[in-house]
Design an enzyme around this catalytic site. Structure first.
Site, short mmCIF file in Angstrom:
data_model
loop_
_atom_site.label_atom_id
_atom_site.label_comp_id
_atom_site.label_asym_id
_atom_site.label_seq_id
_atom_site.Cartn_x
_atom_site.Cartn_y
_atom_site.Cartn_z
N LYS A 93 6.30 1.76 -3.26
CA LYS A 93 7.54 1.78 -2.49
C LYS A 93 7.91 3.22 -2.20
O LYS A 93 7.48 4.14 -2.92
CB LYS A 93 8.67 1.11 -3.27
CG LYS A 93 9.78 0.54 -2.40
CD LYS A 93 9.35 -0.75 -1.69
CE LYS A 93 10.50 -1.34 -0.86
NZ LYS A 93 10.13 -2.62 -0.25
N ASP A 148 11.51 -1.22 5.68
CA ASP A 148 12.45 -1.82 4.73
C ASP A 148 13.83 -1.55 5.33
O ASP A 148 13.95 -1.29 6.54
CB ASP A 148 12.29 -1.19 3.33
CG ASP A 148 13.01 -1.99 2.24
OD1 ASP A 148 12.42 -2.96 1.75
OD2 ASP A 148 14.15 -1.64 1.88
N SER A 179 2.39 -8.36 6.26
CA SER A 179 1.93 -6.98 6.41
C SER A 179 0.44 -6.88 6.09
O SER A 179 -0.31 -6.16 6.77
CB SER A 179 2.72 -6.05 5.49
OG SER A 179 4.00 -5.79 6.02
#
Length: 450
Positions: free
Chosen positions: A125, A165, A382
């Site tokens: 992330k 995001d 994704s």
């Protein structure tokens, strides 16, 4: 539970002031007790201590010039958490709330979410404490270029593949990809969420919301029910919420709320999806605008919420879909939902329910789909984009959506069967955590101490 307390204490010492990260770790580790009690190899290989530490943490300065010609500075992050089953995969978040603890919690959750998809992707992330709101396109472009000027050194199609995001949509992905291509001279699938004209996947925008509804449908099917006719409350008004609402309506349900940073709307007749998309995707306006354009709708500003509460969860419903952000639904909110007759919660956001709220849902025996399982549709699609890029093909919307449905069904089956294996058939938190952990942990053992 001594190992949980010891692990959290060690993290608090080595990674201070990262509250969300400790919360995510505790939630997973508490679920693992039955597995650790029955299979000693995980303790023998010290997997718990290894898996809570990222393989790599990258923090960097992002200096850029605003439209006034003034230099601005933000902090950028990329946490490459675990690559045991594939290249790091996870989104980039641009939001003022971003810090190391938030990114680490998201990256830790991503390990198990990605594992549950059955696809060859590890957990990571990233992001920055940059707020795209109120910025011009040129300012956002300059920030993205400055951000990628550091990040490009650490990513690649078989190394680490970021996505979008909160605060990172198609516009930001475009600017990031353009800078990556300029710096490396390579046109490759290093980012997902790309534009359809240059490597993006159909159904990617819809995937997280659709996937959350598919997961909810599987929970209900096992209980002999469907979404048809059910009143649903949804939080958020971004991609996840909008396409959760869209798919709920397609399934015959009646979603009646949406929320943003200014407040929430309650539309008893059912959300007008076209108007919601106009307000949020075209005008980028407050939901107050939705209420102005449609009769019979109540807009409640955040200033009117009771202290410590999220008022959207006070609307009576059959099912709730938290699709906004972490810790948006606390213990009191959970009690209100249960008192109002809610029988299902499916999480479209990452860790939107506090541990107290989760405990109340599990104690009440309602159908509860935790985020790492219920919202895995986005990252799954994704990876489907990565597959299309690798083969230089683009699949149809129907192909991607069918594969998404298949993956979400598989995730539900894994979580459900694992929960039954350990004697708690209705506890999908335990089922999802053990199923996701076991696959990654076994790969770590097989690959040695690295």
């Amino acid at each position: 539970m001594a190992y949980v307390a010891e692990t959290i204490a060690a993290l608090q010492h080595s990674s201070p002031a990262q509250r969300e990260f400790y919360q995510a770790c505790e939630e997973v580790l508490l679920s693992l007790q039955p597995l650790l009690d029955t299979d000693p190899k995980y303790r023998r290989h010290n997997i718990v201590s290894r898996i809570v530490e990222p393989e790599r943490q990258i923090m960097f300065r992002v200096a850029w010039v605003d439209d006034r010609g003034e230099v601005q500075v933000n902090k950028g992050y990329r946490i490459e958490f675990n690559s045991a089953i594939g290249p790091y995969k996870g989104g980039l978040r641009f939001h003022p709330s971003v810090n190391a603890g938030v990114i680490k919690f998201l990256g830790f959750e991503q390990i198990f979410k990605n594992s549950l998809t059955g696809l060859a992707i590890g957990g990571g992330k990233g992001g920055a404490n940059f707020d795209p709101k109120g910025k011009s396109d040129n300012e956002i472009m300059r920030f993205c270029q400055a951000f990628m000027s550091e990040l490009y050194r650490h990513i690649g199609p078989t190394i680490d593949v970021p996505a979008g995001d909160i605060g990172v949509g198609a516009r930001e992905i475009g600017y990031l990809f353009g800078q990556y291509k300029r710096l490396t001279g390579r046109y490759e699938g290093v980012l997902t969420g790309k534009g359809l004209n240059w490597g993006g996947s159909l159904a990617r925008k819809e995937a997280t919301g659709y996937g959350t509804v598919y997961f909810a449908g599987q929970m209900l099917a096992d209980a002999g029910q469907t979404l048809e006719g059910k009143t649903c409350v949804v939080s958020g008004a971004g991609n996840v919420a909008i396409y959760t609402i869209e798919k709920l309506q397609a399934c015959g349900a009646r979603p009646v709320t949406a929320s943003d940073s200014t407040g929430f709307v309650h539309d008893p007749a059912g959300i007008d999806l076209a108007l919601l998309k106009q307000v949020k995707e075209v005008e980028h306006a407050s939901l107050a605008r939705y209420a102005e354009q449609r009769g019979g709708v109540r807009f409640v500003p955040v200033s009117d919420y009771a202290s410590g509460r999220n008022a959207v969860w006070s609307v009576p419903c059959d099912a709730a879909f938290p699709c906004a952000t972490q810790n948006e639904l606390n213990g009191d909110d959970a009690t209100q939902l249960l008192n109002n007759g809610c029988k299902l919660v499916a999480e479209g956001a990452n860790m939107p329910s506090t541990q107290e709220a989760v405990s109340r849902f599990l104690d009440a025996g309602i159908l509860y789909g935790p985020g790492k399982a219920a919202n895995a549709g986005g990252v799954a699609t994704s990876q489907l984009e990565m597959s299309q890029n690798a083969s230089m093909q683009q699949w149809s919307f129907e192909q991607v959506d069918a594969r998404l449905h298949e993956i979400m069904t598989g995730i539900y089956r894994q979580a459900s069967e694992t929960a039954r294996e350990f004697g708690e058939p209705h506890n999908l938190v335990l089922g999802a955590n053990i199923a996701g952990f076991r696959k990654v942990a076994d790969a770590m053992i097989e690959q040695g101490v690295v």
